[in-house]
Design an enzyme around this catalytic site. Structure first.
Site, mmCIF file in Angstrom:
data_model
loop_
_atom_site.group_PDB
_atom_site.id
_atom_site.type_symbol
_atom_site.label_atom_id
_atom_site.label_comp_id
_atom_site.label_asym_id
_atom_site.label_seq_id
_atom_site.Cartn_x
_atom_site.Cartn_y
_atom_site.Cartn_z
ATOM 1 N N ASP A 198 75.121 72.661 63.019
ATOM 2 C CA ASP A 198 73.809 72.662 63.698
ATOM 3 C C ASP A 198 73.197 71.261 63.723
ATOM 4 O OD1 ASP A 198 73.063 72.408 61.012
ATOM 5 O OD2 ASP A 198 71.733 74.153 60.993
ATOM 6 N N GLU A 199 73.718 70.352 62.877
ATOM 7 C CA GLU A 199 73.134 69.006 62.835
ATOM 8 C C GLU A 199 73.345 68.241 64.139
ATOM 9 O OE1 GLU A 199 73.358 66.676 59.377
ATOM 10 O OE2 GLU A 199 73.157 68.395 58.052
#
Ligand code: NAD
Ligand code: DAU
Length: 340
Positions: free
Chosen positions: A124-125
């Site tokens: 998700d980064e």
């Protein structure tokens, strides 16, 4: 199924292999892992003599060795990466080599051998900080750390192999994992193992950064679902059951361990620190997956695992690599050493 797993000696990879060998007893797994500081053969020691599991010690940048493994498999699940944001701030070299160039080697090799499915494990980064709402798979990527940027590069490269060559790549983007066998440089195992020894935990900045927490076995099951039913060319977000600010997470864990909040040591913020991540996971839920573990139960089990496996983490924490890393980290942060 004959499966090639890369990075299977690490935290998520080893939990995934354990899940696959138990859920699919006919599965044949080759684990290609270089055994960096984060790769630990102890994580899978019970499978050493299992005829369904083989570890090949190799670098994903080594095309010859990668080809030799690839020729025997139908599908790939690619975990191998440099994964710690703080280490990428100290030096991004290995992040670019392994995460970007290594992924290119794997994609080329897998395409040449006609692999039927390639699951690229992303994060998700890559979306960057999401102040409000949640990130969807079509959102623009705005990674902020060298780690996240190297993952975004490999994530987009993987997708391009579907668009350009019709190669059956699937990309998954998961939130923060926790559970057994996580290297004690990441927030939750660092906090638990420090607290077990009544040592402090260094909390960055105001501690109000928000993370979404996913139990590692739910991640393993999500990847199993994607392997079976995911659509080639598609991207799937994989989120957890609890979103919370770091300071609340830390207090919650100290509370569950009957430890004092005075173990929280405030330190200057991580450079480029993302304020919040949040994922919309409707696409994966439509395939029939949802996170099953209750956050509190999974947290209790995780604390229990670190309590019962002190030899596993003491060996890491007393090792030279770990101590050298923290020395550099203290210098960067300009703080006096906390004894780890
Ligand atoms: P980890 O750091 O625990 O393990 C990484 C593994 O990759 C190790 O076993 C290491 O030996 C191996 N490896 C590293 N470089 C290699 C190379 N050049 N050749 C072969 N093997 C190599 O990582 P993790 O936390 O289990 O993460 C696994 C994957 O999941 C990564 O791709 C990471 O970006 C992604 N991810 C992690 C999280 C998380 O919360 N930990 C969340 C989302 C996505
Ligand atoms: O979101 C997915 C990502 O989660 C993965 O892609 C990465 O591989 C994984 O390392 C993890 O990255 P984070 O930076 O979010 O995880 P970390 O455990 O390092 O930190 C979690 C939060 O806790 C983050 O906001 C920083 C904070 N933190 C972390 C450490 C190690 C502290 O306050 N102090 C610390 O000492």
């Amino acid at each position: 199924m004959k499966l090639l797993v890369t990075g299977g000696l690490g935290f998520i990879g080893s939990n995934f292999i354990r899940h696959m060998l138990s859920a699919h007893p006919d599965c044949q797994i080759t684990n290609l892992d270089k055994q960096t500081y984060a790769g630990n053969p102890e994580n899978l020691k019970e499978f050493k003599k299992n005829s369904h599991y083989t570890w090949v010690k190799a670098d994903i940048l080594d095309r010859k060795k990668v080809d030799a493994c690839m020729s025997r498999v139908e599908a790939v699940v690619h975990f191998a990466a440099e994964t710690h944001v703080d280490r990428s701030i100290l030096d991004s070299g290995d992040f670019i080599r392994t995460n970007v160039l290594g992924t290119q080697v794997l994609l080329e090799s897998a395409k040449a051998s006609g692999v039927k499915r390639f699951v690229h494990v992303s994060t998700d980064e890559v979306y960057g900080s999401k102040e409000t709402g949640d990130s969807r798979e079509e959102d623009v990527l705005l990674p902020n750390s060298p780690y996240a940027s190297s993952k975004a590069a490999s994530d987009l490269l993987a997708r391009s192999y579907f668009v350009t060559y019709g190669f059956p790549v699937i990309v998954t983007r998961s939130s923060n994992n926790f559970g057994p066998y996580q290297y004690p440089e990441k927030a939750i195992p660092l906090l638990i193992t420090n607290a077990l020894e009544d040592k402090s935990f260094p909390l960055y900045g105001d501690g109000l950064q928000v993370r979404d927490w996913l139990y590692v076995l739910d991640h393993a099951k999500a990847l199993d679902t994607v392997l079976e039913r995911g659509v080639p060319g598609e991207i799937y977000n994989i989120g957890g059951t609890r979103s919370c600010a770091n300071v609340d997470l830390v207090k919650n864990i100290l509370n569950l361990m009957n430890k004092s909040e005075s173990l929280i040591q405030r330190i200057p913020d991580r450079p480029g620190h993302d304020r919040r991540y949040a994922l919309n996971c409707d696409r994966l839920r439509a395939l029939g997956w949802k996170p099953r573990a209750s956050f509190e139960d999974a947290l209790r089990q995780t604390i229990g695992w670190y309590k019962q496996n002190k030899p596993w983490w003491s060996k890491i924490k007393s090792g030279r690599e770990y101590r050298t890393y923290y020395k550099k980290q203290y210098v960067r942060e300009g703080r006096l050493a906390v004894r780890h």
